[in-house]
Design an enzyme around this catalytic site. Structure first.
Site, PDB file in Angstrom:
ATOM      1  N   SER A 197       0.845  -1.195   0.000  1.00  0.00           N
ATOM      2  CA  SER A 197       0.000   0.000   0.000  1.00  0.00           C
ATOM      3  C   SER A 197       0.875   1.237   0.000  1.00  0.00           C
ATOM      4  O   SER A 197       2.004   1.209   0.517  1.00  0.00           O
ATOM      5  CB  SER A 197      -0.906   0.006   1.232  1.00  0.00           C
ATOM      6  OG  SER A 197      -1.556   1.257   1.387  1.00  0.00           O
ATOM      7  N   TYR A 205      -1.314  -0.798  10.512  1.00  0.00           N
ATOM      8  CA  TYR A 205      -1.507  -1.156   9.106  1.00  0.00           C
ATOM      9  C   TYR A 205      -0.336  -0.679   8.259  1.00  0.00           C
ATOM     10  O   TYR A 205       0.238  -1.449   7.461  1.00  0.00           O
ATOM     11  CB  TYR A 205      -2.807  -0.544   8.595  1.00  0.00           C
ATOM     12  CG  TYR A 205      -3.077  -0.793   7.136  1.00  0.00           C
ATOM     13  CD1 TYR A 205      -3.518  -2.034   6.689  1.00  0.00           C
ATOM     14  CD2 TYR A 205      -2.894   0.223   6.191  1.00  0.00           C
ATOM     15  CE1 TYR A 205      -3.770  -2.263   5.340  1.00  0.00           C
ATOM     16  CE2 TYR A 205      -3.148   0.003   4.856  1.00  0.00           C
ATOM     17  CZ  TYR A 205      -3.586  -1.234   4.426  1.00  0.00           C
ATOM     18  OH  TYR A 205      -3.825  -1.456   3.090  1.00  0.00           O
TER      19      TYR A 205
END
Length: 268
Positions: free
Chosen positions: A153, A166
């Site tokens: 990501s 995350y």
């Protein structure tokens, strides 16, 4: 060896794949993984789709019966992951493209910082991917061909408020792919890292804050297909989000934190 995506359709969908063009996708039950599985199958690939949700995989397989094959799997189970790949290659053909997209997301603020929840993200996002890599790399290296893509990501570029856990897992995946790339390349296997921005999926639908440059999972799948076909190491999209995050990453800490302070919410 770059795995080309422009292929003819599989004319024998109910038999062992004879083209050798088998793609294995984890995290395929929803979101980007599901859209990518459908797009690959429509492009002539035989697709082995894995996720924990067996019912969702059956629905996915019904979209293109005999072309998309469900292989339910919890990638945090190391032994089961190796067995799943062995079954795929025994039933279909050697996997020439593997896209490891199984992962989860939870917003982490100072008030909600929880070791157990972060541990779950580490177990799935990092160790789940590690289990898949451990299974997939040796046979590809032995064949001196294949392509592996790992879903990270743009959140892995730099630390952002709310993404402590995350973002850390995605940064670890980017680093891991960079470390593995040269050696895999030496053995004829291509490594790719996929860094999406905000994509409309069941995970991001939990968010209660603005998501700039949000795109659909179908758009994301298109970006990934083009990137895989180009042979690039990194596939990052949408480009505006990529540039914003790259610029933020490049700023000296004083300026970077001046911007990220503005992202703090009252409930943080």
């Amino acid at each position: 060896m770059n795995v080309r995506l422009k292929l003819v359709s599989n004319n024998q969908p109910n038999r062992k794949d004879i083209t050798g063009k088998v793609a294995w996708i984890t995290g395929a039950s929803s979101g980007i993984g599901r859209s990518l599985a459908i797009r690959l199958a429509q492009s002539g690939w035989t697709v082995a789709a894995s996720a924990r949700n067996a019912a969702a995989l059956e629905k996915l397989a019904a979209v293109l019966p005999g072309i998309i094959h469900p292989y339910p799997l919890d990638v945090t189970d190391r032994k089961a992951t190796a067995e799943a790949l062995a079954a795929i290659e025994a039933n279909l053909a050697p996997v020439s493209l593997a896209v490891f997209g199984a992962g989860t997301y939870r917003r982490e603020t100072l008030a909600s910082f929880d070791a157990g929840a972060i541990g779950e993200m580490v177990a799935l996002n990092i160790m789940g991917t590690v289990n898949c890599l451990e299974a997939a790399m040796p046979p590809m290296v032995a064949r001196r061909s294949g392509q592996i893509a790992v879903m990270a990501s743009v959140a892995g570029y730099t630390g952002l408020p709310g993404a402590a856990g995350y973002g850390a897992t995605k940064a670890a995946l980017i680093n891991m792919c960079e470390a593995l790339y040269p050696e895999l390349e030496r053995h004829g296997v291509r490594m790719t890292v996929i860094n999406p921005g905000f994509v409309d999926t069941p995970l991001t639908q939990r968010n209660d804050f603005p998501m700039p440059f949000l795109i659909s999972s179908e758009e994301a799948a298109g970006h990934i297909l083009r990137g895989l076909d180009s042979g690039s190491f990194e596939i990052a999209f949408p480009w505006k989000m990529k540039m914003v995050m790259k610029l933020l990453q490049a700023l000296p800490p004083r300026l970077r934190f001046a911007l990220t302070r503005r992202m703090l919410r009252n409930d943080a």
